[in-house]
Every structure is written in structure tokens, then in C-alpha cells.
Design a protein around this motif. Structure first.
Motif, mmCIF file in Angstrom:
data_model
loop_
_atom_site.group_PDB
_atom_site.id
_atom_site.type_symbol
_atom_site.label_atom_id
_atom_site.label_comp_id
_atom_site.label_asym_id
_atom_site.label_seq_id
_atom_site.Cartn_x
_atom_site.Cartn_y
_atom_site.Cartn_z
ATOM 1 N N GLU A 22 98.270 35.224 66.158
ATOM 2 C CA GLU A 22 99.330 34.851 67.092
ATOM 3 C C GLU A 22 99.877 33.448 66.852
ATOM 4 O O GLU A 22 100.922 33.091 67.398
ATOM 5 N N ALA A 23 99.213 32.672 66.012
ATOM 6 C CA ALA A 23 99.757 31.374 65.622
ATOM 7 C C ALA A 23 100.974 31.548 64.723
ATOM 8 O O ALA A 23 101.764 30.620 64.535
ATOM 9 N N ASP A 28 102.449 39.524 66.652
ATOM 10 C CA ASP A 28 102.006 39.608 68.045
ATOM 11 C C ASP A 28 100.875 40.630 68.175
ATOM 12 O O ASP A 28 101.057 41.801 67.821
ATOM 13 N N VAL A 29 99.716 40.195 68.668
ATOM 14 C CA VAL A 29 98.595 41.101 68.919
ATOM 15 C C VAL A 29 98.830 41.749 70.276
ATOM 16 O O VAL A 29 98.853 41.084 71.298
ATOM 17 N N ASP A 109 91.989 32.096 55.794
ATOM 18 C CA ASP A 109 92.983 31.658 54.820
ATOM 19 C C ASP A 109 93.944 32.778 54.423
ATOM 20 O O ASP A 109 95.110 32.539 54.154
ATOM 21 N N ASP A 110 93.435 33.983 54.381
ATOM 22 C CA ASP A 110 94.208 35.082 53.808
ATOM 23 C C ASP A 110 94.847 36.030 54.811
ATOM 24 O O ASP A 110 95.663 36.856 54.423
ATOM 25 N N ILE A 111 94.489 35.948 56.084
ATOM 26 C CA ILE A 111 94.888 36.994 57.011
ATOM 27 C C ILE A 111 96.407 37.120 57.163
ATOM 28 O O ILE A 111 96.945 38.224 57.106
ATOM 29 N N ALA A 112 97.112 36.029 57.359
ATOM 30 C CA ALA A 112 98.571 36.114 57.537
ATOM 31 C C ALA A 112 99.237 36.633 56.262
ATOM 32 O O ALA A 112 100.132 37.477 56.321
ATOM 33 N N ARG A 113 98.774 36.162 55.116
ATOM 34 C CA ARG A 113 99.322 36.618 53.840
ATOM 35 C C ARG A 113 99.050 38.111 53.642
ATOM 36 O O ARG A 113 99.929 38.875 53.236
#
Length: 140
Positions: A22-23, A28-29, A109-113
Motif C-alpha cells: 500500500e506504500a 491497493d490491498v 525489495d522485490d514485491i512491488a517489482r
């Protein structure tokens, strides 16, 4: 705005993952579940763009959940976030219908990507696993 459901039986990890996601302004969760059975009904009702699944869940496993989601809501994208070694499980998860695999120790480190790559219709795994998957799929 892309909508996401989290399925993990560890509340602290799930909440931390939700905060990390959510950052991101475009993510959006919209739901969090701690087991696969609950997730099946909720995913159909919430109609998210992506489901983030742990493969170690009580009762029905995350792998079974992936297969059920693929048959019941095939348009939803699935990303696995797991503590299990990627070399053992990533290929199985991709073959079951997931579009990505991230180990929990790397997730920050990788989740958004990974999420963005999966939402764009691509597969996300480490480079080593990617090479093995491509070779395996080419062979058969």
C-alpha cells in the motif's frame, strides 16, 4: 489502481506485506485471509487483479488454492510469496497457474517489482529459475 488480496497464515507478515504494497500509489490491498478455503470465496466476491499466496497454508495448501483459483477465476493473476526455496517450488507454482514466485526473505525489495511484472502479464522469478523454467518448458 490495481487491487490485491493477500493469503498468508502469519498475521504479522501479512500486515507487513500489506503496508509494503500500500506504500505504492497504484496498488491497493482489498482483502486479507489466513487460509485457502476462506480465500476461495472471498477472491470471487472481491474480484481482485492479483492474489498473493503463501504455499504453506493450514488445511488446503497454497498450491491447491492456485489450482482452484485458476479454474474458478482464471482472469486473476497469482504471485507466490513463500519461505520455501525457490529452486524447489517456483516451477511447480508456475505450472499450477501462478505468474510469479518471490521468497519471503527477498520480498521487501522485490514485491512491488514482482507485482507490477505479473500484472503486466509477465512471469516473475529469479534469473536462475527463469533460465531453468524456459529450458524445461522448451523440452516439454
Amino acid at each position: 489502481m490495481h487491487t490485491i488480496v493477500l493469503v498468508d497464515d502469519h498475521p504479522l507478515l501479512r500486515k507487513g506485506l500489506a503496508r509494503t504494497i500500500e506504500a505504492e500509489a497504484d496498488l491497493d490491498v482489498i482483502g486479507q485471509m489466513d487460509n485457502a478455503e476462506e480465500a476461495l470465496g472471498e477472491v470471487e466476491a472481491l474480484d481482485p487483479d492479483l492474489v498473493v499466496v503463501d504455499i504453506s497454508l493450514p488445511g488446503m495448501s497454497g498450491m491447491e488454492l492456485i489450482k482452484h483459483l485458476q479454474s474458478r477465476v482464471p482472469e486473476v493473476q497469482i504471485l507466490v510469496v513463500s519461505r520455501h526455496d525457490e529452486t524447489l517450488y517456483a516451477e511447480r507454482c508456475i505450472r499450477a497457474g501462478a505468474r510469479g514466485y518471490v521468497m519471503k526473505q527477498e520480498a521487501g525489495d522485490d514485491i512491488a517489482r514482482a507485482i507490477r511484472k505479473v500484472l503486466n502479464g509477465r512471469i516473475f522469478v529469479s534469473e536462475e529459475i527463469n533460465e531453468r523454467l524456459l529450458q524445461s518448458m522448451a523440452e516439454g
